[in-house]
Design a protein around this motif. Structure first.
Motif, PDB file in Angstrom:
ATOM      1  N   LEU A 227       0.830  -1.204   0.000  1.00 13.88           N
ATOM      2  CA  LEU A 227       0.000   0.000   0.000  1.00 13.88           C
ATOM      3  C   LEU A 227       0.864   1.255   0.000  1.00 13.88           C
ATOM      4  CD1 LEU A 227      -2.688   1.517   0.223  1.00 13.88           C
ATOM      5  CD2 LEU A 227      -2.575   1.140   2.706  1.00 13.88           C
ATOM      6  N   VAL A 228       1.895   1.263   0.816  1.00 11.44           N
ATOM      7  CA  VAL A 228       2.814   2.411   0.842  1.00 11.44           C
ATOM      8  C   VAL A 228       3.488   2.582  -0.520  1.00 11.44           C
ATOM      9  CG1 VAL A 228       4.958   3.288   1.875  1.00 11.44           C
ATOM     10  CG2 VAL A 228       3.177   2.296   3.338  1.00 11.44           C
ATOM     11  N   PHE A 229       3.909   1.484  -1.124  1.00 12.21           N
ATOM     12  CA  PHE A 229       4.537   1.551  -2.446  1.00 12.21           C
ATOM     13  C   PHE A 229       3.546   2.061  -3.493  1.00 12.21           C
ATOM     14  CE2 PHE A 229       8.628  -1.121  -2.611  1.00 12.21           C
ATOM     15  CZ  PHE A 229       8.960  -0.799  -1.316  1.00 12.21           C
TER      16      PHE A 229
ATOM     17  N   LYS B 257       6.180  -1.690  -9.505  1.00 10.55           N
ATOM     18  CA  LYS B 257       6.716  -3.046  -9.642  1.00 10.55           C
ATOM     19  C   LYS B 257       7.053  -3.637  -8.272  1.00 10.55           C
ATOM     20  CE  LYS B 257       6.453  -3.160 -14.037  1.00 10.55           C
ATOM     21  NZ  LYS B 257       5.376  -3.938 -14.632  1.00 10.55           N
ATOM     22  N   GLY B 258       7.587  -2.801  -7.396  1.00  7.90           N
ATOM     23  CA  GLY B 258       7.875  -3.254  -6.031  1.00  7.90           C
ATOM     24  C   GLY B 258       6.608  -3.661  -5.299  1.00  7.90           C
ATOM     25  N   ALA B 259       5.536  -2.882  -5.486  1.00  6.34           N
ATOM     26  CA  ALA B 259       4.252  -3.215  -4.866  1.00  6.34           C
ATOM     27  C   ALA B 259       3.740  -4.554  -5.381  1.00  6.34           C
ATOM     28  CB  ALA B 259       3.236  -2.107  -5.135  1.00  6.34           C
ATOM     29  N   ALA B 260       3.916  -4.806  -6.668  1.00  4.61           N
ATOM     30  CA  ALA B 260       3.480  -6.083  -7.234  1.00  4.61           C
ATOM     31  C   ALA B 260       4.195  -7.254  -6.573  1.00  4.61           C
ATOM     32  CB  ALA B 260       3.714  -6.093  -8.745  1.00  4.61           C
ATOM     33  N   TRP B 261       5.498  -7.126  -6.383  1.00  7.51           N
ATOM     34  CA  TRP B 261       6.263  -8.185  -5.725  1.00  7.51           C
ATOM     35  C   TRP B 261       5.836  -8.360  -4.277  1.00  7.51           C
ATOM     36  CZ3 TRP B 261       8.897 -11.992  -7.662  1.00  7.51           C
ATOM     37  CH2 TRP B 261       9.408 -11.881  -8.945  1.00  7.51           C
TER      38      TRP B 261
ATOM     39  N   VAL C 192      -4.099  -6.972 -11.260  1.00  8.41           N
ATOM     40  CA  VAL C 192      -4.086  -5.559 -11.662  1.00  8.41           C
ATOM     41  C   VAL C 192      -2.650  -5.074 -11.787  1.00  8.41           C
ATOM     42  CG1 VAL C 192      -4.611  -3.217 -10.869  1.00  8.41           C
ATOM     43  CG2 VAL C 192      -6.367  -4.976 -10.761  1.00  8.41           C
ATOM     44  N   HIS C 193      -1.798  -5.469 -10.843  1.00  4.12           N
ATOM     45  CA  HIS C 193      -0.404  -5.039 -10.890  1.00  4.12           C
ATOM     46  C   HIS C 193       0.392  -5.718 -12.004  1.00  4.12           C
ATOM     47  CE1 HIS C 193      -1.120  -3.065  -7.043  1.00  4.12           C
ATOM     48  NE2 HIS C 193       0.038  -2.443  -7.230  1.00  4.12           N
TER      49      HIS C 193
END
Length: 146
Positions: A32-34, A48-52, A104-105
């Motif tokens: 969420l922060v990402f 991309k970081g949020a997806a991981w 979605v990501h």
């Protein structure tokens, strides 16, 4: 899982649940922060970081839910509290929302916002409500024991 339900299950299952249950919440909050950072900056690497983080959170979320499924719905069906069952459903709903969020990501980076942010918010809120419900049912002085 309340301590009343957890005491009836196996020691190993309780240890696995206690060890792995808090981990997905941290990953989903970080995602969420990402997502918010990506929405504010437009730097694709945040998305991309949020997806991981979402995928790793999902990997860690499955095992505690399976342990919880067995202990709340099968082993301790009669002694499980309503809050334990509600927590199970909230966590399951959060996992479903997180799976949708992972899809979605996986789209083009610019197609992630704002849907990814809202799905991350929903995931975190569902998990947080489940935590609050379990904490509210715990007897006084028993908040540190899951």
């Amino acid at each position: 899982m309340s301590s009343r339900v957890a005491s009836r299950g196996s020691v190993m299952a309780n240890a696995i649940y206690g060890l792995l249950n808090p981990i997905p919440f941290g990953f989903f909050v970080a995602a969420l922060v990402f997502d918010i950072t990506y929405a504010r900056t437009g730097v694709v690497q945040w998305g991309k970081g949020a997806a991981w983080l979402i995928v790793i959170g999902l990997l860690f979320a499955v095992i505690p839910r399976l342990v919880n499924l067995v202990q709340v719905w099968i082993t301790s069906r009669r002694t499980a509290l309503r809050a334990d069952r509600l927590d199970f459903w909230l966590n399951l709903a959060a996992i479903v929302v997180a799976i949708i969020n992972a899809f979605v990501h996986s789209r083009d980076a610019y197609a992630v916002i704002p849907t990814g942010v809202w799905l991350s918010v929903c995931t975190v809120i569902l998990l947080a409500i489940g935590r609050v419900i379990i904490a509210a049912q715990a007897p006084a002085g028993d908040f540190g024991h899951e």
